[in-house]
Design an enzyme around this catalytic site. Structure first.
Site, PDB file in Angstrom:
ATOM      1  N   HIS A   1      44.442 -13.743  60.959  1.00 15.54           N
ATOM      2  CA  HIS A   1      45.840 -13.319  62.076  1.00 15.54           C
ATOM      3  C   HIS A   1      45.902 -13.369  62.710  1.00 15.54           C
ATOM      4  O   HIS A   1      44.952 -13.014  63.817  1.00 15.54           O
ATOM      5  CB  HIS A   1      44.899 -11.938  61.454  1.00 15.54           C
ATOM      6  CG  HIS A   1      45.076 -11.189  60.162  1.00 15.54           C
ATOM      7  ND1 HIS A   1      43.426 -11.551  58.997  1.00 15.54           N
ATOM      8  CD2 HIS A   1      46.199 -11.314  59.147  1.00 15.54           C
ATOM      9  CE1 HIS A   1      44.254 -10.938  58.119  1.00 15.54           C
ATOM     10  NE2 HIS A   1      45.477 -10.990  57.969  1.00 15.54           N
TER      11      HIS A   1
ATOM     12  N   CYS B   1      43.583  -7.606  57.435  1.00 15.51           N
ATOM     13  CA  CYS B   1      44.692  -7.653  58.186  1.00 15.51           C
ATOM     14  C   CYS B   1      44.431  -6.012  59.481  1.00 15.51           C
ATOM     15  O   CYS B   1      44.178  -6.482  60.273  1.00 15.51           O
ATOM     16  CB  CYS B   1      45.955  -7.889  57.557  1.00 15.51           C
ATOM     17  SG  CYS B   1      46.384  -7.699  56.174  1.00 15.51           S
TER      18      CYS B   1
ATOM     19  N   GLN C   1      37.820 -15.604  51.956  1.00 22.30           N
ATOM     20  CA  GLN C   1      39.349 -16.373  52.572  1.00 22.30           C
ATOM     21  C   GLN C   1      39.057 -16.853  53.756  1.00 22.30           C
ATOM     22  O   GLN C   1      38.588 -16.812  53.870  1.00 22.30           O
ATOM     23  CB  GLN C   1      40.494 -15.471  52.306  1.00 22.30           C
ATOM     24  CG  GLN C   1      41.209 -14.386  50.990  1.00 22.30           C
ATOM     25  CD  GLN C   1      42.052 -14.604  51.557  1.00 22.30           C
ATOM     26  OE1 GLN C   1      42.397 -13.776  52.230  1.00 22.30           O
ATOM     27  NE2 GLN C   1      42.812 -14.498  50.228  1.00 22.30           N
TER      28      GLN C   1
ATOM     29  N   ASP D   1      40.645 -17.128  55.720  1.00 26.40           N
ATOM     30  CA  ASP D   1      41.970 -15.859  56.660  1.00 26.40           C
ATOM     31  C   ASP D   1      41.586 -15.683  58.049  1.00 26.40           C
ATOM     32  O   ASP D   1      41.133 -15.348  58.865  1.00 26.40           O
ATOM     33  CB  ASP D   1      41.443 -14.426  56.036  1.00 26.40           C
ATOM     34  CG  ASP D   1      42.456 -13.328  55.840  1.00 26.40           C
ATOM     35  OD1 ASP D   1      43.090 -14.218  56.059  1.00 26.40           O
ATOM     36  OD2 ASP D   1      42.267 -11.990  56.039  1.00 26.40           O
TER      37      ASP D   1
ATOM     38  N   LYS E   1      56.604 -14.788  52.886  1.00 26.59           N
ATOM     39  CA  LYS E   1      55.153 -16.146  52.879  1.00 26.59           C
ATOM     40  C   LYS E   1      56.061 -17.668  52.239  1.00 26.59           C
ATOM     41  O   LYS E   1      56.633 -17.684  52.000  1.00 26.59           O
ATOM     42  CB  LYS E   1      54.679 -15.622  52.604  1.00 26.59           C
ATOM     43  CG  LYS E   1      54.600 -14.933  50.863  1.00 26.59           C
ATOM     44  CD  LYS E   1      53.825 -14.873  50.095  1.00 26.59           C
ATOM     45  CE  LYS E   1      53.942 -14.521  48.272  1.00 26.59           C
ATOM     46  NZ  LYS E   1      52.453 -13.955  48.069  1.00 26.59           N
TER      47      LYS E   1
ATOM     48  N   HIS F   1      49.711 -14.344  59.131  1.00 26.67           N
ATOM     49  CA  HIS F   1      48.235 -13.828  58.055  1.00 26.67           C
ATOM     50  C   HIS F   1      48.639 -15.539  57.738  1.00 26.67           C
ATOM     51  O   HIS F   1      49.779 -16.025  56.865  1.00 26.67           O
ATOM     52  CB  HIS F   1      48.844 -13.212  57.361  1.00 26.67           C
ATOM     53  CG  HIS F   1      49.334 -11.739  57.080  1.00 26.67           C
ATOM     54  ND1 HIS F   1      48.380 -11.064  56.939  1.00 26.67           N
ATOM     55  CD2 HIS F   1      50.354 -11.385  57.379  1.00 26.67           C
ATOM     56  CE1 HIS F   1      48.545  -9.250  57.225  1.00 26.67           C
ATOM     57  NE2 HIS F   1      50.499  -9.938  57.296  1.00 26.67           N
TER      58      HIS F   1
ATOM     59  N   ARG G   1      39.308  -6.852  45.225  1.00 22.99           N
ATOM     60  CA  ARG G   1      40.372  -6.594  44.720  1.00 22.99           C
ATOM     61  C   ARG G   1      39.925  -6.481  43.037  1.00 22.99           C
ATOM     62  O   ARG G   1      38.939  -7.080  42.124  1.00 22.99           O
ATOM     63  CB  ARG G   1      41.154  -7.615  44.702  1.00 22.99           C
ATOM     64  CG  ARG G   1      41.380  -7.942  46.553  1.00 22.99           C
ATOM     65  CD  ARG G   1      43.076  -8.688  46.316  1.00 22.99           C
ATOM     66  NE  ARG G   1      42.945  -9.612  48.082  1.00 22.99           N
ATOM     67  CZ  ARG G   1      43.780 -10.433  48.411  1.00 22.99           C
ATOM     68  NH1 ARG G   1      44.709 -11.332  47.589  1.00 22.99           N
ATOM     69  NH2 ARG G   1      43.659 -10.667  49.157  1.00 22.99           N
TER      70      ARG G   1
END
Length: 640
Positions: free
Chosen positions: A379, A328, A375, A377, A458, A504, A357
């Site tokens: 945004h 992000c 991911q 992922d 979320k 997200h 992570r």
RNA sequence: GCUGACGUAGCUCAGUCGGUAGAGCACCUGCAUGGUAAGCAGGAGGUCCCCGGUUCGAUCCCGGGCGUCAGCUCCA
């Protein structure tokens, strides 16, 4: 008195009757407890006004009552064998129960058999359970006398006006709010499964107790089925199947990071292509952003304050850096590179690159919990009035993906955690926006208070696999904070600067976890479109090697992942190898097939599809791959 | 990260009461040229996780580290 019973109509009962009398009158032997409103009551409780729901073992609430009593049987057996043991808590769990106990000397797996036998004895004695309401003073005095320090702590933690109850069975009495079965004899099948460490109230500064796990069922058959499913889960364990199928591996020097082998990478790339094929039409642009940033960026994003413990930090040339755990912040920088118009919104970025992570070492678990991941992922930067549209589209992506794998999903709505940033008013707005979308879609969901991310509420999605196990996978997160922190703006219709909202989402979640789940869901036998090797061509003898190579080459030209197994082994041996490798189709070529220009096709699992011409075979494969057919199976219809 | 258990051949696992190790499968070679889930024979393969200690001698006992597993906590 007249009582309304859900699904059974009204029943007349004498005054002072108990719920057990009601069940007896209806001649229902398998009712364990009843629910009246939001309370669950034992069958020995006097009948109250209000509609009654009968709870059997099939009902989750009934199951919990059953296993809660089983936990008490465990505690009773332990106190008989180890009078000095101190009891903490003993609740039911999703598929069993446990009791946290402090033993004078730690027990091991070998002691479980002995405790189990004593439990059988308690069940055979068929003690009736009794419930007592007692005062706080009595409770403290009772458990002081019993020398149960954890129980005393539990009582002290109760609110002053709390109703305190104890339950007794035979010589054993436990602090408990219930509810319970009426007799220990109802527990017809039980087994202790393991013992592990656990802290009292999850406090790792406190004493380490031993958590004894077990499970219980009303019949031996159900117990056996339960353990069969556990065996099946072991058979499907992705940590075993992954290396066995040559998909991925781990190495001691890179804990939490997978090595993707060629076959595993096919899964990864096929899934990414699938994701892209769904997201690209919605306007998502795939980008790639840096993976190491100066700490300055993490301070802006809030990760330094809220996520630092989960990041790999490093230093170079006297400057502090952090490896990105999320995309992000990078996407915010991309957004900020130009003056954005409302006409560009929603502006959507997708990134499949690596994230890192620093998960605590004890939490690592194969592909399901890693430190290095990718991911699907995205945004999306949008105007506040576009929230509904964007979240609704994201829900559509969730449906499209999980339906492809025939995995039902469950929606969890997670609200603000204690450690959150931003104003309460923004949180209220974000939470009500998500809830509005859920309600507009008419979807069932559960609310998890306090489980949101630090930057916004979320939706989390839990998928159920072929064995009925549940996995946290997708997430859709609303974020009013990052745009403020990064000072992001767009110019609205009136020419005014406005702050965008961010959404997200990761629909497969981490590709690592998703592939781990799929390995277990399919037991390694992937549908044709995903299978790393789709067809294995198998010449009978050396005379057909050339023809086999030609067929494989033809299939590969059609985009089919085909290979030849010309190892110096008999056909039966190579068929078995293909079956173990879970290859969807084997094409056998002998003299007959060479002459007829066909291949004899065998489906994974053993079905013989007969001889197919090369072109027809290739065409059917292509069609089924393009359709992401959930097979194998149906490559040739019986009608063909 | 915390508690506990474990770490022997590519895999699954034996074994050594302290005297440097073995099976099955896989792998390689040869014979057999094969018809839908295991042909036959032979061979190669080990820093017994790493570092220290005790000992004449450690894969084995002790300590530390790393990793894995089961939990706790956390989470995609």
């Amino acid at each position: 008195m007249r009582i309304e019973v859900l699904g059974k109509g009204a029943v007349d009962l004498a005054d002072g009757a108990r719920y057990g009398d009601l069940v007896e009158k209806l001649a229902l032997a398998d009712v364990l407890a009843v629910a009246v409103g939001d309370r669950i009551l034992e069958l020995f409780r006097p009948v109250e006004a209000g509609q009654v729901r009968l709870l059997t073992f099939a009902d989750p609430d009934g199951r919990r009552v059953f296993r809660h009593t089983a936990a008490h049987v465990l505690a009773q057996a332990v106190k008989r064998l180890y009078p000095e043991a101190k009891l903490a808590i003993g609740p039911p769990t999703e598929d069993g129960f446990f009791y946290d106990i402090l033993f004078a000397d730690p027990i091991g797996p070998a002691d479980l058999a002995r405790i189990g036998e004593e439990m059988e004895q308690v069940v055979a004695e068929d003690h009736p359970l009794q419930r007592q309401e007692i005062s706080r003073e009595e409770a403290l005095a009772d458990f002081q006398r019993a020398d149960e320090p954890f129980k005393l702590q539990l009582i002290e933690a109760l609110p002053q006006d709390a109703l305190i109850t104890t339950y007794s069975q035979g010589e054993f009495t436990d602090l408990c709010r219930g509810p319970h079965l009426v007799r220990t004899g109802l527990i017809k099948a039980l087994r202790l499964t393991s013992v592990a460490g656990a802290y009292f109230r999850g406090n790792d500064q406190g004493p380490m107790l031993q958590r004894v796990y077990g499970t219980a069922f009303p019949t031996v058959e159900e117990l056996e089925r339960h353990f069969f499913l556990i065996e099946e889960a072991k058979r499907r364990d992705h940590r075993r199947l992954g290396p066995e199928l040559d998909l991925f591996s781990f190495h001691d020097v890179a804990p939490g990071f997978a090595f993707w082998h060629a076959k595993g990478l096919i899964l990864y790339e096929t899934l990414v292509a699938f994701s892209h094929s769904l997201q690209q039409p919605l306007g998502y642009q795939e980008v790639s952003t840096p993976w190491i940033f100066k700490t300055e960026l993490w301070e802006t994003s809030g990760h330094a304050a809220h996520f630092k413990d989960n990041m790999f930090l490093m230093e170079a040339e006297d400057e502090a850096f952090g490896v990105k755990p999320m995309n992000c912040p990078g996407h915010c920088l991309l957004f900020k590179e130009a003056t954005r118009s409302y006409r560009e919104l929603p502006l959507r970025y997708a990134e499949y690159g690596p994230l890192t992570r620093r998960e605590r070492s004890g939490t690592l678990h194969g592909l399901l919990r890693v430190r290095g991941m990718h991911q699907d992922d995205t945004h999306t930067f949008l105007a506040p009035e576009q929230i509904e549209q964007v979240v609704t589209e994201a829900l559509g992506l969730v449906d499209a993906i999980y339906q492809t794998f025939a995995m039902p999903i469950e929606i969890h709505f997670s609200t603000r955690p204690e450690d959150h940033m931003g104003e309460e008013a923004l949180w209220d707005r974000a939470e009500s926006a998500l809830e509005a979308v859920l309600q507009a879609g008419g979807r069932p969901y559960v609310t998890d208070p306090g489980e949101g991310a630090f930057y916004g509420p979320k939706l989390d999605f839990v998928a159920t696999d072929a064995l009925g196990r549940r996995w946290q996978v997708a997430t859709i997160q609303l974020d009013f904070q990052l745009p403020i922190r990064f000072d992001l703006h767009y110019i609205d219709r009136e020419g005014k600067e406005k702050t965008p909202v961010m959404v997200h989402h990761a629909i497969m979640g981490s590709l690592e976890r998703f592939i781990g789940v799929l390995v277990e869901h399919f037991a390694g036998a992937f549908p044709l479109w995903l299978a790393p090797i789709q067809v294995r061509v198998l010449p009978i003898s050396e005379k057909e090697h050339q023809a086999a190579k030609e067929l494989a080459a033809t299939l590969r030209l059609d985009g089919v992942r085909a290979e030849v197994d010309d190892r110096n082994e008999k056909v039966g041996w190579r068929i078995r190898a293909a079956e173990q490798d879970k290859v969807p189709y084997v094409a056998v070529i002998g003299q007959r097939e060479v002459e007829a220009k066909t291949a004899s096709v065998r489906e994974r699992g053993g079905r013989d599809l007969g001889a197919l011409g090369h072109e027809a075979f290739a065409r059917k494969l292509k069609d089924h791959i393009a359709a992401r057919w959930p097979g194998p199976g149906h490559l040739v219809d019986p009608a063909d």
